[in-house]
Design an enzyme around this catalytic site. Structure first.
Site, PDB file in Angstrom:
ATOM      1  N   HIS A   1       0.838  -1.207   0.000  1.00 37.72           N
ATOM      2  CA  HIS A   1       0.000   0.000   0.000  1.00 37.72           C
ATOM      3  C   HIS A   1       0.876   1.261   0.000  1.00 37.72           C
ATOM      4  CE1 HIS A   1      -3.551   2.355   1.798  1.00 37.72           C
ATOM      5  NE2 HIS A   1      -2.526   3.181   1.937  1.00 37.72           N
ATOM      6  N   GLU A   2       1.867   1.276   0.891  1.00 40.01           N
ATOM      7  CA  GLU A   2       2.737   2.458   0.991  1.00 40.01           C
ATOM      8  C   GLU A   2       3.607   2.616  -0.248  1.00 40.01           C
ATOM      9  OE1 GLU A   2       2.304   4.712   3.201  1.00 40.01           O
ATOM     10  OE2 GLU A   2       0.831   3.447   4.208  1.00 40.01           O
TER      11      GLU A   2
ATOM     12  N   HIS B   1       1.828   4.452  -2.950  1.00 43.99           N
ATOM     13  CA  HIS B   1       1.900   5.911  -2.784  1.00 43.99           C
ATOM     14  C   HIS B   1       3.262   6.419  -3.262  1.00 43.99           C
ATOM     15  CE1 HIS B   1      -1.747   6.410  -0.509  1.00 43.99           C
ATOM     16  NE2 HIS B   1      -1.351   5.681   0.530  1.00 43.99           N
TER      17      HIS B   1
HETATM   18 ZN   LIG Z   1      -2.327   5.169   2.329  1.00 44.99          ZN
END
Ligand SMILES: [Zn+2]
Length: 375
Positions: free
Chosen positions: A67-68, A71
């Site tokens: 998830h990170e 980003h």
């Molecule tokens: Zn996030």
């Protein structure tokens, strides 16, 4: 967030882990090993439950990292430098060097993380439909799909500092063409959302799940706090916009010569001054630190004649010395400092304390109010 352990680089981005992540892993293993897995796949040895629980918890941490990374990679593609990724008790933090340059870039960077979580949930769910393994494994995969779905949806809630709050910010920024206004609205939404979560968590605790409820309260509390400090940071940045260090500083403050004894300093400077903090200077007039009335008071009176100002002074980090013409926003980078000194040609000509900062920000707020007439 300072990582406790560096895991290494992923795609050139330093990834670290904060010790609190271990709490999450332990908690997840306990829930899986004692409740979820024994119910989903009964009749297996305890050792096997714990082994599958450990693998599933690790897979979950890896999905947080994915998830990170989403980003981070999108940010990099949009020209924003990524400093690091750190995993901690409430998920992950991707630290960017700067803010996104356009609403579109901000929206893309923010939405990438939740999309990856939702995609992982979808893949796990599809795997459940296609493959038929032992019930133990199926229940572990079901849990994995469920938590990633929750993670994706939760992060899309529209309040800063959640990803959804950033998406909301990007939308407002695009809509109003006013980043400051978007800052305020997104932060307010985050505070409201945080308090709603706290209330929901309390209800949850009372009604059916004490542990889960406390967790919700904790997350809500954290969110409201983070939104508040973001709002302050933005307000400070707005308030200082266009100002120079010169406009904020207290000019020509009384000085504390480093070579004086504390006793001499008290009688010749401190008692006759209106300041709480004093820049400490050496023979050449160059700043070496700061000393406050509180520090002086902490020294036993009988030692004042023997101790020099230099010995009680607080050392001044090099980045806490600014020049009058620098943008006032620089002050905010020195958040840990009680005092910033301003020098010209190596001599102290000004000082900025938290009181100066507060005054300027309140003045900016007053000015803003009288200008557009809105509260
Ligand atoms: Zn996030």
């Amino acid at each position: 967030m300072r990582p406790s352990l560096r895991l290494g680089n992923v795609a050139g981005i330093p990834v670290g882990i904060h010790w609190s992540t271990l709490l999450v892993v332990a908690l997840i293993m306990a829930v899986l090993g004692t409740a979820v897995l024994p119910v989903g796949g009964p009749g297996v040895s305890r050792g096997l439950y714990w082994a599958v629980a450990a693998i599933t918890a690790t897979a979950f941490v890896a999905s947080l990292l994915a998830h990170e990374l989403a980003h981070a990679l999108v940010a990099r593609r949009r020209g924003v430098r990524v400093r690091s990724i750190t995993l901690w008790v409430l998920g992950g933090v991707t630290e960017l060097d700067d803010e996104a340059g356009t609403p579109r870039a901000e929206a893309e960077i923010s939405v990438a993380g939740p999309l990856v979580s939702l995609a992982l949930a979808a893949v796990a769910y599809l795997a459940l439909l296609v493959f038929h393994g032992p019930p133990l494994i199926l229940s572990a995969v079901t849990w994995f799909a469920f938590v990633n779905a929750v993670l994706g949806v939760f992060n899309l809630l529209p309040g800063a500092p959640l990803d959804g709050g950033r998406v909301l910010h990007a939308f407002l920024w695009w809509r109003y063409h006013d980043r400051f206004r978007a800052d305020r609205t997104a932060a307010r939404a985050g505070q409201t959302l945080g308090m709603v979560l706290v209330a929901a968590g309390i209800l949850q605790t009372v009604m059916w799940s004490p542990v889960g409820g406390l967790w919700t309260v904790l997350i809500g509390w954290f969110m409201a706090g983070a939104a508040r400090s973001e709002a302050f940071g933005h307000a400070a940045r707005d308030g200082l916009a266009g100002l120079r260090v010169r406009d904020v500083m207290t000019p020509d403050p009384d000085l504390a010569p480093a070579w004086l004894t504390v006793e001499d300093f008290v009688s010749s400077v401190a008692l006759g001054s209106r300041q709480l903090v004093f820049p400490v200077v050496d023979f050449s007039g160059a700043p070496t630190g700061s000393v406050s009335l509180e520090t002086v008071l902490g020294l036993p009176p009988e030692r004042r004649a023997a101790v020099h100002v230099a010995e009680v002074a607080r050392r001044l980090p090099p980045d806490h010395v600014l020049t009058p013409e620098e943008p006032a926003e620089r002050i905010l980078r020195q958040s840990a400092a009680p005092v910033v000194l301003v020098t010209e040609n190596g001599r102290v000509t000004g000082m900025i304390t938290s009181a100066d900062l507060t005054r300027v920000l309140l003045q900016a707020a007053l000015r803003g109010r009288s200008r557009d007439g809105t509260p």
